[in-house]
Write a protein that holds these residues in place. Structure first.
Motif, short mmCIF file in Angstrom:
data_model
loop_
_atom_site.label_atom_id
_atom_site.label_comp_id
_atom_site.label_asym_id
_atom_site.label_seq_id
_atom_site.Cartn_x
_atom_site.Cartn_y
_atom_site.Cartn_z
N PHE A 182 -45.13 67.81 19.57
CA PHE A 182 -44.44 68.22 20.79
C PHE A 182 -45.41 69.08 21.59
CE2 PHE A 182 -41.83 71.53 22.86
CZ PHE A 182 -41.02 70.72 23.64
N PRO A 183 -45.37 69.03 22.92
CA PRO A 183 -46.27 69.90 23.70
C PRO A 183 -46.07 71.37 23.35
CG PRO A 183 -45.22 68.27 25.12
CD PRO A 183 -44.56 68.15 23.78
N GLY A 184 -47.16 72.11 23.27
CA GLY A 184 -47.08 73.53 22.95
C GLY A 184 -47.11 73.82 21.46
N ALA A 185 -47.28 72.78 20.63
CA ALA A 185 -47.25 72.96 19.18
C ALA A 185 -48.62 73.18 18.58
CB ALA A 185 -46.57 71.77 18.51
N GLY A 186 -49.66 73.34 19.39
CA GLY A 186 -51.00 73.63 18.87
C GLY A 186 -51.89 72.43 18.70
N ASN A 187 -51.62 71.34 19.44
CA ASN A 187 -52.40 70.11 19.29
C ASN A 187 -53.88 70.33 19.62
OD1 ASN A 187 -53.39 67.31 19.68
ND2 ASN A 187 -51.23 66.78 19.46
N ALA B 223 -51.21 55.43 11.26
CA ALA B 223 -50.88 56.61 10.47
C ALA B 223 -50.78 57.78 11.43
CB ALA B 223 -51.94 56.87 9.40
N ALA B 224 -50.28 58.91 10.95
CA ALA B 224 -50.12 60.04 11.85
C ALA B 224 -50.11 61.36 11.09
CB ALA B 224 -48.82 59.91 12.65
N ILE B 225 -50.71 62.37 11.73
CA ILE B 225 -50.50 63.76 11.35
C ILE B 225 -49.47 64.29 12.34
CG2 ILE B 225 -51.53 66.06 11.19
CD1 ILE B 225 -54.25 64.62 10.72
N LEU B 226 -48.32 64.70 11.83
CA LEU B 226 -47.25 65.20 12.69
C LEU B 226 -47.24 66.72 12.61
CD1 LEU B 226 -44.76 64.84 14.49
CD2 LEU B 226 -43.39 64.52 12.42
N LEU B 227 -47.64 67.35 13.70
CA LEU B 227 -47.73 68.81 13.76
C LEU B 227 -46.44 69.37 14.35
CD1 LEU B 227 -49.78 71.15 13.30
CD2 LEU B 227 -50.50 70.85 15.68
N ILE B 228 -45.76 70.22 13.59
CA ILE B 228 -44.47 70.80 14.01
C ILE B 228 -44.62 72.31 14.12
CG2 ILE B 228 -42.02 71.02 13.49
CD1 ILE B 228 -42.27 68.56 11.70
N ARG B 229 -44.09 72.88 15.20
CA ARG B 229 -44.15 74.32 15.41
C ARG B 229 -42.77 74.89 15.72
NH1 ARG B 229 -47.76 77.61 20.00
NH2 ARG B 229 -47.62 79.65 19.00
N ASN B 230 -42.55 76.13 15.34
CA ASN B 230 -41.34 76.86 15.70
C ASN B 230 -40.99 76.59 17.17
OD1 ASN B 230 -39.59 78.95 16.63
ND2 ASN B 230 -40.27 80.30 15.01
N PRO B 231 -39.80 76.04 17.46
CA PRO B 231 -39.50 75.65 18.85
C PRO B 231 -39.51 76.82 19.82
CG PRO B 231 -37.51 75.59 17.48
CD PRO B 231 -38.67 75.77 16.55
N TYR B 232 -39.12 78.02 19.36
CA TYR B 232 -39.15 79.17 20.26
C TYR B 232 -40.58 79.44 20.76
CZ TYR B 232 -34.39 80.18 18.66
OH TYR B 232 -33.05 80.10 18.39
N LYS B 233 -41.54 79.33 19.83
CA LYS B 233 -42.94 79.57 20.20
C LYS B 233 -43.50 78.38 20.98
CE LYS B 233 -43.22 83.48 17.91
NZ LYS B 233 -43.98 83.60 16.67
N ALA B 234 -43.16 77.16 20.55
CA ALA B 234 -43.69 75.97 21.21
C ALA B 234 -43.22 75.86 22.66
CB ALA B 234 -43.29 74.71 20.43
N MET C 193 -42.29 78.29 24.68
CA MET C 193 -42.96 79.30 25.50
C MET C 193 -44.42 78.93 25.76
SD MET C 193 -41.30 82.82 23.95
CE MET C 193 -42.14 83.89 25.12
N ALA C 194 -45.10 78.38 24.73
CA ALA C 194 -46.50 77.97 24.90
C ALA C 194 -46.62 76.86 25.93
CB ALA C 194 -47.07 77.53 23.56
N GLU C 195 -45.73 75.87 25.87
CA GLU C 195 -45.79 74.77 26.83
C GLU C 195 -45.42 75.23 28.23
OE1 GLU C 195 -46.11 70.97 28.63
OE2 GLU C 195 -47.12 72.07 27.03
N PHE C 196 -44.48 76.16 28.34
CA PHE C 196 -44.12 76.70 29.65
C PHE C 196 -45.32 77.44 30.25
CE2 PHE C 196 -41.90 79.75 32.51
CZ PHE C 196 -41.17 78.84 33.26
N ASN C 197 -46.03 78.21 29.42
CA ASN C 197 -47.25 78.88 29.90
C ASN C 197 -48.30 77.87 30.32
OD1 ASN C 197 -46.97 81.76 29.83
ND2 ASN C 197 -46.90 81.68 27.59
N ARG C 198 -48.47 76.80 29.52
CA ARG C 198 -49.47 75.77 29.88
C ARG C 198 -49.10 75.09 31.19
NH1 ARG C 198 -50.45 70.99 30.80
NH2 ARG C 198 -48.25 70.49 30.53
#
Length: 438
Positions: free
Chosen positions: A222-227, A286-297, A299-304
């Motif tokens: 998801f955007p903002g999850a540290g990709n 195949a995939a690496i699925l990176l998941i991050r705390n939605p509260y942090k993700a 806010m990170a995507e909103f900042n981006r």
């Protein structure tokens, strides 16, 4: 934080010599403490009601408390030093991982390695030992690690002989320096280690795959999850460029040379994607699925979205209609993104952003394993020392309030429970405990 007193200061010779910032309208004691703690400093000092200084040690004498009587600009009930006077606090850091000492980063207290002359090959005895002297010596010798061992200074690289993975209690290293009674210099058996500004080049080389791969692996999030950060780590760990489902010129200019390749070129080790549709997901092998705390993700995507990859949204955006609308739109997507990849993805490795931060070495080993690369241990140890890259937002403009309303938290809490259940249904560990309650 613990208040330690009022200290003199001078523009020509600062008492706290780390980073500093000023705010002549909204400075508060907590804001200063929070920013110094996030950047790893031991002390935070406030001056002239509006100035914040951070440092690893206090380099001046204390004075009468009456000289630190100026009210903080952002909270009149607290004092923030005075004219050339600092109200100083000792910080109790939640994380030890990034204490700074000038330009060096504090790594911790470690037991003397078995084969010390091989593990830390450069050495010098210093009867007048101080942190500065040892760090300067190792920097001059072009080593990234500086280890203080009483009157001995040793230098080297992180290796399997000295991994920096097993920290000891700092009290074991608490012997005072002969050259500076305010500092600790370790002992013959327990070394205090600092990371110098010398770059560890064992993991800096990168190139395209020597032969085109028929297997396309997604780095999905998801955007903002540290990709972007995960791409940086993967490139350092494997030595190969990562690609992207999109094209971002700013990332290309920052060194992601695989950004310009078509995502199916086969020249990159994995491909960044935020897609979540069945057709798009099934196009990857195949995939690496990176998941991050939605509260942090979120806010990170909103900042981006409003401030760029390492910038920030303006306060007007947070307080206007943009933020509530963003949460309504993006919060459901955070859940459906993970659910879709779990449902339609082939050979999906789930990695939680928080686990990657906490135990980078082990999680990166898992990720590299899925990519089919046998990463050398010294390369992974090098990555640990270069882990932040240029993709970490500064804490100096963190919000000083919680932007989430009770209604937003109720909405997001429901999505967290849904994702947690979906992970457990596939015999995976659920979301980390700190996702909810917030």
């Amino acid at each position: 934080a613990r208040y330690v007193g009022c200290y003199e200061d001078s523009p020509r010779r600062r008492t706290l010599r780390g980073v500093s910032f000023f705010d002549y309208k909204k400075m508060t004691v907590f804001r200063c403490q929070d920013n110094c703690a996030e950047r790893g400093y031991l002390y935070a000092g406030l001056e002239f009601g509006a100035e914040c200084y951070c440092g690893h040690k206090i380099q001046a004498g204390n004075v009468s408390e009456a000289e630190c009587a100026m009210a903080c600009k952002g909270e009149r009930s607290n004092t923030c030093g005075g004219a050339n006077r600092l109200s100083v606090y000792r910080l109790e850091l939640a994380q030890e991982a990034a204490r700074r000492y000038g330009s060096a980063i504090f790594r911790g207290c470690f037991r003397r390695p078995d084969n010390v002359s091989v593990a830390l090959p450069a050495a010098r005895t210093m009867l007048n030992m101080s942190v500065d002297k040892c760090v300067d010596f190792c920097t001059e010798k072009e080593f990234p690690l500086s280890a203080l061992a009483g009157t001995a200074c040793r230098c080297g690289f992180p290796t399997r002989l000295f991994t920096l993975h097993e920290r000891e209690d700092e009290q074991l290293c608490a012997q005072r320096c002969a050259g500076d009674e305010l500092e600790s210099c370790g002992t013959a058996d327990y070394f205090l280690v600092y990371q110098t500004q010398v770059q560890d080049n064992r993991c800096m080389d990168r190139r395209f795959l020597p032969a085109r791969s028929r297997r396309v692996v997604a780095l999905a999030s998801f955007p903002g999850a540290g990709n972007t950060w995960a791409r940086h780590l993967i490139e350092l760990a494997t030595g190969y460029y990562t690609g992207s489902y999109y094209f971002d010129g700013s990332l290309y200019n920052k060194g992601f040379k695989g950004e310009r390749d078509h995502w199916r070129s086969g020249r990159t080790i994995c491909v960044k994607t935020h897609e979540s549709g069945q057709k798009e997901i099934e196009s990857f092998d195949a995939a690496i699925l990176l998941i991050r705390n939605p509260y942090k993700a979120l806010m990170a995507e909103f900042n981006r979205k409003y401030g760029g990859h390492i910038g920030f949204a303006a306060h007007a955006h947070w307080q206007g209609k943009e933020w509530p609308e963003f949460v309504r739109t993006y919060a459901p997507w955070w859940a459906t993104h993970t659910l879709d990849w779990l449902r339609f993805g082939r050979n999906v490795l789930v990695v939680h952003f928080e686990d990657l931060k906490r135990d980078l070495f082990a999680q990166l080993q898992r990720m590299v394993g899925l990519l089919g690369i046998a990463a050398r241990e010294d390369r992974l140890l090098c990555v640990e020392g270069q882990k932040d890259g240029n993709f970490k937002r500064s804490g100096l403009r963190k919000l000083e309030y919680d932007p989430y309303t009770p209604e937003m938290r109720a909405l997001i809490g429901g999505y967290i429970k849904t994702v947690d259940a979906a992970l457990r249904l596939r015999n995976l560990s659920g979301v980390p405990d700190d996702y909810s309650p917030r």
